[in-house]
Design a protein around this motif. Structure first.
Motif: not given
Length: 805
Positions: A107-112, A119-128, A130-136, A188-189
């Motif tokens: 929830w914190s990562v989705l918000r901020d 943020a370091e908890w998850f293995d996210v490719d934010w891109g150069s 800061n691409q949003p986190l995909l929630m499909a 951010w998502y």
């Protein structure tokens, strides 16, 4: 109670069978001979979870299971009986729950976004950028969802949220008052159609499950936060060891296990590691061993006749049109997984390679297309879950051999222009110097090594276990987790060599015959295994049943699915066919996993209805079922030998034997969720009490309970013997397998009983028993030493368990 279990008993903990329910069967487990209760994941999971692998809160014990008070009651009851508890640990991933707020870190990562403390908890490719986190999660493309006003802002709670039906997401601070289309874009998502996930997902997940997001447990903060409660319970004496779920998904499995050993003081830990072929568990892993799939393969194989391979293969090919060999089926399935289900992961590997080469002038002329084709071929040809290369360290000899071999297999399918790219990728994956090896791309090179290995496992699991195993059914009992359908039978010599290696190198490993992940229970596999000894009779029976059911097949039913129906019908036969609801649920899962005619993501209702109609018609044909009954009844003495034989061997061989819940009696379960059905412990308690009171076994279920309880009690009473040597005993007949544990326990089991019957039985066959006086703890008979007639030892049961004195 010892620090190392003498045996374990797996319990599936959930809302329907909580900690208090487990406490109520502790006395029974103690009477059975069990030393440790082995619990499925015990931390707070997503709402409605039936298995616990979708953890949302690592700081709490499962509330639906009773929470900490009920857990304490369970562990106190175990302690009263001098028993311990082992917990299943899920270090690789957490749930993406609905609603998402149940996972505080997510929830914190989705918000901020990248600014979140998590943020370091998850293995996210934010891109150069800061691409949003995909929630499909959307049922349609975002444009239609917006046009249909399916998104709304809800300001009724503590903080405003973006709502989509039952889903809710936090709003990035400062965006609450934007028009809905701008608001959606400002987060951010990125909310997207669910079909987008396989191609564009930018967070690492568990296999292909979008609702299980991988966590970076290699980060010390994440490691401590996700294990703090478990460590506390261990140090309080509430837990006594761990089973580690899917360590191959971690960035550094060995490093994780080293930290675990340090924090637990070297507690008993086993890992869910699938070993392929002649692969062995890395010797530098500080753990007791695996969870036992490798033992399952060898023990089950003892009761499969290699002579049945060719005739069963011929009929299988004739009926189904499938290849005679399994390898082409595997390759086809893995290609599908790589090109579809793992597309996003492959794309990320390609982008890493492109970045590495773009930063090094000597490597710039390798193209993304070439990288893509090379990565695909390497993943398709990779024949195991992982090669253990650690960035910054020389690659182990075995890892070098594996990757070199895989590269040569991949080379066959690549154009000449791509050969140099293949060599480059191989060298990068092995950590070898390539190009200028500049410090600029060192992080990318290290990430490539790790990420490639983290992708190999999902390709194997989804391609082989969850696709190919549902397409090729020469003998479906061999299509098992950690198994190999082409490894048709295990000789006593092969088994003894394997058991001796375990005793020398992994004496405290876990052994098993059934788990929550097995495709069929041990007893279903035993029933099917006897078919390997009589392929002609089996083929004749199937041909007869096909003739009787000809009017039921219809134009859509294919040979593979039909053949699976016949094998499943026989494998689950128990005084009658499997209940229709269970058979139908299994067949639907099987054909969707096979992905040939229907799938989970694109179900074909017409095909599924045709399969269901066939199964219903078969189960409704009393004449046909009577024919199945006659065939099944004829197998009863052979099934008895295989059922009891494999159980006794598993319980007495080197390692710590696990009994999956309920399998101390005959259990004819299929793949989950069928194997998670409630267990009738009252029946088991009654049966055990009658046996302990001197009653004779009334049926095969009683005999299996007798074998299980006497073997487990013997292990508890003779711990030194089972911690001692493993010695094969000479027999004059290859239908007997015999071995001694230490100098105090002997196991003797009948194998391949159909062929033995054709030969006229044991005759004057003998087994050489060590000197001394022996007693069969199963029958109470006293036995001498030296060359002893097998028919005398096995006069009452097809197995014997001898104890000195």
């Amino acid at each position: 109670m010892t620090a190392v279990p003498q045996s374990t008993y797996r319990l599936q903990i959930n809302a329907a069978f909580g900690f208090d329910d487990a406490a109520r069967v502790v006395e029974y487990l103690h009477d059975l001979g069990v030393s440790h209760a082995y619990l499925s994941p015990i931390l707070q999971a997503a709402p409605g979870s039936t298995h616990g692998y979708d953890v949302v809160d690592h700081s709490r014990l499962s509330e639906p299971a009773g929470g900490r008070p009920a857990f304490d009651r369970l562990t106190d009851k175990l302690a009263d009986h001098r028993m311990g508890a082992i917990a299943d640990v899920v270090p690789n991933h957490v749930a993406v729950p609905t609603p998402a707020r149940l996972n505080t870190a997510l929830w914190s990562v989705l918000r901020d976004g990248p600014g979140s403390p998590y943020a370091e908890w998850f293995d996210v490719d934010w891109g150069s950028g800061n691409q949003p986190l995909l929630m499909a999660v959307l049922g349609n493309r975002i444009g239609k969802v917006l046009a249909d006003d399916e998104l709304s802002v809800d300001r009724s709670g503590d903080e405003p949220v973006l709502r989509y039906y039952e889903h809710e997401y936090p709003l990035r601070p400062g965006t609450e008052d934007l028009p809905i289309d701008e608001l959606v874009t400002a987060q951010w998502y990125r909310l997207a159609h669910w079909r987008v996930a396989d191609e564009e997902l930018n967070y690492r997940r568990f296999f292909d499950v979008d609702t299980l997001a991988a966590v970076r447990v290699e980060t010390q903060e994440v490691f401590e936060a996700t294990h703090e409660l478990l460590f506390a319970l261990l140090h309080e004496g509430k837990l006594h060891g761990f089973r580690i779920d899917h360590p191959d998904g971690l960035a550094d499995p060995r490093g994780y296990l080293r930290r675990l050993a340090e924090r637990t003081g070297g507690a008993w830990v086993v890992v869910e590691k699938i070993l392929e072929g002649d692969e062995e568990l890395p010797r530098d892993w500080p753990c007791a061993g695996t969870t036992g799939y490798d033992a399952l393969l060898r023990v089950g194989g003892l009761f499969v006749d290699p002579a049945g391979a060719a005739p069963l293969a011929a009929y299988h090919a004739d009926l189904t049109g499938e290849p005679a060999d399994f390898a082409p089926v595997v390759e086809e399935a893995k290609r599908e997984i790589v090109e579809h289900g793992q597309y996003a992961e492959v794309h990320r590997l390609v982008e890493l390679l492109a970045r590495i080469c773009q930063d090094d002038v000597r490597l710039r002329d390798h193209t993304r297309r070439a990288f893509h084709e090379v990565v695909v071929e390497l993943l398709v040809n990779f024949d195991r879950y992982r090669a253990y290369v650690v960035p910054g360290e020389p690659a182990p000899t075995e890892a070098v051999a594996v990757l070199e071999h895989v590269a040569e297999l991949a080379r066959r399918n690549l154009d000449e222009e791509q050969q140099e790219t293949l060599d480059l990728v191989r060298d990068l994956l092995l950590g070898r110097e390539a190009g200028t090896a500049s410090r600029i791309d060192e992080d990318a090179r290290h990430e490539l090594i790790v990420r490639f290995q983290q992708t190999c496992g999902p390709v194997m699991a989804k391609g082989v276990e969850d696709t190919a195993f549902y397409r090729w059914f020469r003998l479906s009992s061999l299509n098992e987790v950690g198994g190999d359908p082409e490894h048709f039978g295990v000789s006593p010599e092969e088994f003894h060599a394997y058991a001796a290696r375990l005793n020398d190198h992994w004496p405290r490993t876990m052994t098993t015959l059934s788990t929550h992940d097995t495709k069929r229970s041990e007893d279903v596999r035993a029933r099917l295994g006897v078919l390997s000894e009589q392929p002609a009779a089996w083929v004749e029976a199937v041909r007869s049943w096909r003739t009787q059911s000809e009017d039921y097949r219809g134009p859509l039913l294919d040979g593979s699915t039909e053949y699976l129906v016949w094998q499943t019908l026989l494998g689950t036969w128990d005084d009658g066919p499997l209940a229709e609801d269970r058979l139908q649920a299994y067949l639907q899962k099987a054909i969707r996993e096979g992905k040939r005619h229907t799938s989970w993501t694109s179900p074909d209702s017409e095909y599924e209805e045709a399969v269901a109609a066939f199964a219903t018609a078969v189960l409704g044909d009393s004449e046909l079922l009577e024919s199945v009954r006659r065939f099944a009844d004829a197998q009863a003495p052979y099934v008895r030998a295989a059922t009891l034989g494999q159980k006794l061997v598993q319980l007495t061989m080197p390692g710590v034997p696990d009994v999956y819940q309920g399998t101390e009696l005959v259990d004819l379960s299929l793949v989950d969720p069928d194997n998670r059905r409630p267990v009738d412990y009252e029946e088991r308690i009654r049966r055990l009490a009658r046996l302990d009171g001197g009653g004779s076994p009334q049926d095969l279920a009683d005999e299996k309970l007798l074998v299980t309880s006497r073997a487990l009690r013997l292990r508890r009473q003779n711990a030194d013997a089972f911690a001692g040597s493993y010695r094969p005993l000479p027999t004059s007949n290859g239908h007997a397998v015999a071995f001694a544990r230490g100098d105090a326990v002997i196991t003797l089991a009948t194998r391949l009983p159909v062929a033995l019957h054709r030969l006229g039985g044991w005759g004057d066959s003998t087994v050489v028993l060590p000197s001394g006086d022996w007693k069969d703890v199963l029958t109470g008979r006293s036995v001498g030493s030296g060359a002893t007639r097998i028919d005398e030892l096995l006069a009452e049961l097809p197995v014997a368990l001898l104890a000195r004195g």
